[in-house]
Design a protein around this motif. Structure first.
Motif, PDB file in Angstrom:
ATOM      1  N   LEU A 341     -71.065  -3.065  54.839  1.00 24.10           N
ATOM      2  CA  LEU A 341     -70.066  -2.097  55.293  1.00 24.10           C
ATOM      3  C   LEU A 341     -69.392  -1.391  54.119  1.00 24.10           C
ATOM      4  N   LYS A 342     -69.263  -2.078  52.984  1.00 20.21           N
ATOM      5  CA  LYS A 342     -68.646  -1.461  51.808  1.00 20.21           C
ATOM      6  C   LYS A 342     -69.476  -0.284  51.288  1.00 20.21           C
ATOM      7  N   GLN A 343     -70.761  -0.326  51.588  1.00 20.97           N
ATOM      8  CA  GLN A 343     -71.661   0.746  51.129  1.00 20.97           C
ATOM      9  C   GLN A 343     -71.601   1.974  52.046  1.00 20.97           C
ATOM     10  N   ILE A 344     -70.993   1.757  53.232  1.00 19.57           N
ATOM     11  CA  ILE A 344     -70.895   2.858  54.199  1.00 19.57           C
ATOM     12  C   ILE A 344     -69.508   3.485  54.063  1.00 19.57           C
ATOM     13  N   LYS A 345     -69.472   4.725  53.680  1.00 20.81           N
ATOM     14  CA  LYS A 345     -68.192   5.406  53.474  1.00 20.81           C
ATOM     15  C   LYS A 345     -67.810   6.146  54.753  1.00 20.81           C
ATOM     16  N   SER A 346     -67.149   5.420  55.654  1.00 23.03           N
ATOM     17  CA  SER A 346     -66.697   6.061  56.893  1.00 23.03           C
ATOM     18  C   SER A 346     -65.442   5.362  57.391  1.00 23.03           C
ATOM     19  N   VAL A 347     -64.717   6.080  58.238  1.00 19.92           N
ATOM     20  CA  VAL A 347     -63.492   5.504  58.813  1.00 19.92           C
ATOM     21  C   VAL A 347     -63.841   4.292  59.659  1.00 19.92           C
ATOM     22  N   GLU A 348     -64.930   4.405  60.453  1.00 17.09           N
ATOM     23  CA  GLU A 348     -65.326   3.320  61.343  1.00 17.09           C
ATOM     24  C   GLU A 348     -65.660   2.058  60.554  1.00 17.09           C
ATOM     25  N   ALA A 349     -66.385   2.241  59.435  1.00 18.06           N
ATOM     26  CA  ALA A 349     -66.746   1.090  58.597  1.00 18.06           C
ATOM     27  C   ALA A 349     -65.501   0.419  58.027  1.00 18.06           C
ATOM     28  N   GLN A 350     -64.514   1.240  57.638  1.00 17.91           N
ATOM     29  CA  GLN A 350     -63.280   0.683  57.075  1.00 17.91           C
ATOM     30  C   GLN A 350     -62.510  -0.119  58.131  1.00 17.91           C
ATOM     31  N   ILE A 351     -62.526   0.377  59.376  1.00 14.65           N
ATOM     32  CA  ILE A 351     -61.851  -0.338  60.473  1.00 14.65           C
ATOM     33  C   ILE A 351     -62.479  -1.715  60.660  1.00 14.65           C
ATOM     34  N   VAL A 352     -63.830  -1.740  60.639  1.00 14.35           N
ATOM     35  CA  VAL A 352     -64.538  -3.019  60.814  1.00 14.35           C
ATOM     36  C   VAL A 352     -64.257  -3.942  59.619  1.00 14.35           C
ATOM     37  N   LEU A 353     -64.213  -3.361  58.415  1.00 15.49           N
ATOM     38  CA  LEU A 353     -63.903  -4.153  57.212  1.00 15.49           C
ATOM     39  C   LEU A 353     -62.517  -4.790  57.309  1.00 15.49           C
TER      40      LEU A 353
END
Length: 547
Positions: A341-353
């Protein structure tokens, strides 16, 4: 009595008539005899009047006595008097026969109750209630009477006891001791039932408010009691080591369950500790299998299950389930997902992180949040006063709960020691110029890559000399010895069996608690610094690696 006076009057009248006859009328003594006869008649009348008054008073006193007995017989109390030798006098209320099941006149009170009461209680009663108490001044008499036991036992009855001295200004022989006894058996049973219900309610409340911690504790206890103890046989431990491992676990479980007010379980675990101490002394006569069997005979798992079953009326079963029904994701899988998820630069990924971080980490202070209430409850039990406190934290310190859980769980021993060893009784604090209410506290801070936990009190302070003496006296028999820095210079050895307490009870006194904490501290590669001053207090600073 009336017939007697009628006869006297008849004889006087006869004598008077004879004296008034012609034969004696001219006699010189006639007038004197006549006057004497009249006076005697007056005397008879006065005597009759006095006797009538006396009879009336006697009847009144009888009526008063009967009314008084009626009142005494309906007070619901056993009321009687004794002499200086504690011999019960003949007049006593009907409740006495009901309580003792027999007439008690002329019986010695202490002999009546001796078979059912402790030697100390009987001795106190006999030493205070004797002839010497009547010669004491009023203040001392009141003080002495307050020392008497408030309750005594007769067969299966619990009786409240009160005494009063009946003093006489005229004759010493009339001095008596008034006893008032009341059967409070049902009242005591009701009070116990209410107390038990209240205790269950408080336990249920604490389980609900600290449910995740409780479930974790429960899971560990069930594993230990069903499998963990038995697995010790498969390890290359000698008998003493097996007993020490079991003792450490039982001692910590005892403290943790005490935080939830599970007093019945605490008492049973204390009994197991007593058994372990006994087995240590007899270890040469026991095999490893004997040791495990003796522990299993306490049915540890059934103890908790039966206790929780009784809590069912206060709390939903979902708070007491032994098996977790949540979906479990391994820590390794969670970390793999985090890296992707850290490699995915998106708002959704940050929410999951953010959600993963929430699952993985907990604020360190949360691991200690049950201790303030535990301290207050324990202080009340020990008849000590402690100011309420919160866990102080300078900042949010996210940690992996699993990493620090065992250590923070063991800290129950430190908070317990602060109450038991540290804080003085109110009267002792006042005598040395302190406020009657003591202070215990806990601060958490972070310094670079270290977590610092300070637990402090303003009580007795550690008696370093006493600890050193006890360590030296037991040194040849001690195992698992650990040296700790005290006051930046001295080193004191802590080990099993080292304690400054002279008595062992359900709370502490064996020296197991501190060693359990140090063992957990060592497993984290942490260290402990102690700053203590006699009569001022103690600060225990635990320094843990943080990453």
């Amino acid at each position: 009595m009336s017939d007697l006076f009628d006869r006297e009057n008849f004889i006087l009248d006869e004598a008077y008539n004879i004296a008034a006859s012609d034969e004696y009328k001219d006699c010189k003594l006639y007038e004197k005899y006549k006057k004497l006869t009249k006076e005697y008649k007056k005397l008879i009348k006065q005597s009759i009047k006095i006797i009538n008054i006396s009879d009336s008073q006697h009847n009144y006193l009888n009526e008063l006595q009967n009314e008084l007995k009626l009142i005494l017989d309906n007070t619901g109390q056993c009321i009687f008097t004794t002499n200086e030798e504690l011999i019960i006098e003949e007049n006593y209320s009907a409740e006495c026969v009901k309580i003792f099941g027999k007439k008690v006149g002329n019986e010695k009170f202490t002999e009546l109750i001796r078979p059912y009461n402790s030697h100390d209680n009987i001795q106190v009663i006999e030493q205070i209630l004797n002839k010497d108490i009547f010669s004491e001044n009023e203040f001392k008499r009141k003080v002495l009477l307050k020392i008497l036991p408030e309750e005594i036992v007769y067969k299966n009855k619990t009786l409240s006891l009160a005494c009063k001295l009946i003093m006489s200004d005229l004759q010493k022989s009339t001095e008596q001791i008034l006893f008032l006894l009341m059967d409070v058996t049902e009242k005591k049973l009701l009070e116990k039932k209410i107390k038990d219900e209240q205790s269950k309610f408080e336990t249920a409340t604490k389980i609900i408010s600290n449910n995740s911690l409780f479930k974790k504790l429960l899971k560990e206890y069930i594993y230990f009691s069903s499998e963990g103890i038995n697995k010790l046989l498969n390890k290359s431990f000698d008998k003493i080591t097996i007993l020490q491992v079991i003792m450490k676990e039982i001692h910590t479980f005892k403290g943790n369950f005490a935080m939830f007010d599970m007093e019945f379980l605490v008492r049973r675990l204390h009994e197991i500790e007593e058994l372990i101490v006994d087995m240590k002394e007899k270890n040469k006569l026991l095999s490893k299998e004997d040791i495990i069997k003796n522990i299993y005979d306490f049915h540890l798992e059934d103890l908790i299950k039966n206790y929780l079953q009784k809590l069912g009326e206060f709390i939903d079963n979902k708070y007491l389930e032994f098996e977790e029904k949540d979906i479990v994701v391994s820590k390794a899988k969670l970390e793999q997902l985090e890296q992707r998820l850290k490699q995915i630069k998106s708002v959704e990924a940050q929410i999951v992180l953010d959600e993963i971080y929430r699952l993985k980490f907990i604020d360190f202070s949360k691991l200690l949040e049950g201790y303030p209430q535990y301290v207050l409850k324990l202080a009340e039990k020990e008849e000590k006063l402690v100011n309420p406190f919160n866990i102080e934290s300078e900042e949010h310190i996210p940690v992996d709960e699993n990493k620090y859980y065992n250590f923070t769980k063991s800290l129950v021993n430190i908070f317990r020691n602060a109450v038991k060893h540290g804080i003085e009784l109110p009267i002792e604090r006042l005598e040395v110029g302190k406020s009657k209410t003591g202070n215990i506290g806990c601060r958490i801070s972070k310094n670079k890559n270290m977590i610092i936990i300070e637990i402090f009190d303003d009580g007795y302070g550690m008696d370093i000399d006493e600890l050193r003496i006890r360590t030296i006296s037991k040194k040849e028999r001690l195992q698992n010895m650990v040296s700790i820095s005290v006051n930046n210079s001295e080193y004191i050895t802590f080990s099993e069996g080292i304690s400054t307490l002279n008595e062992i009870d359900e709370i502490g006194g064996r020296g197991e608690g501190m060693l359990a904490v140090i063992n957990e501290l060592n497993s984290l590669h942490g260290k402990l610094e102690i700053d203590t001053e006699k009569s001022k207090g103690t600060i225990l600073k635990f320094i843990l690696p943080y990453n």
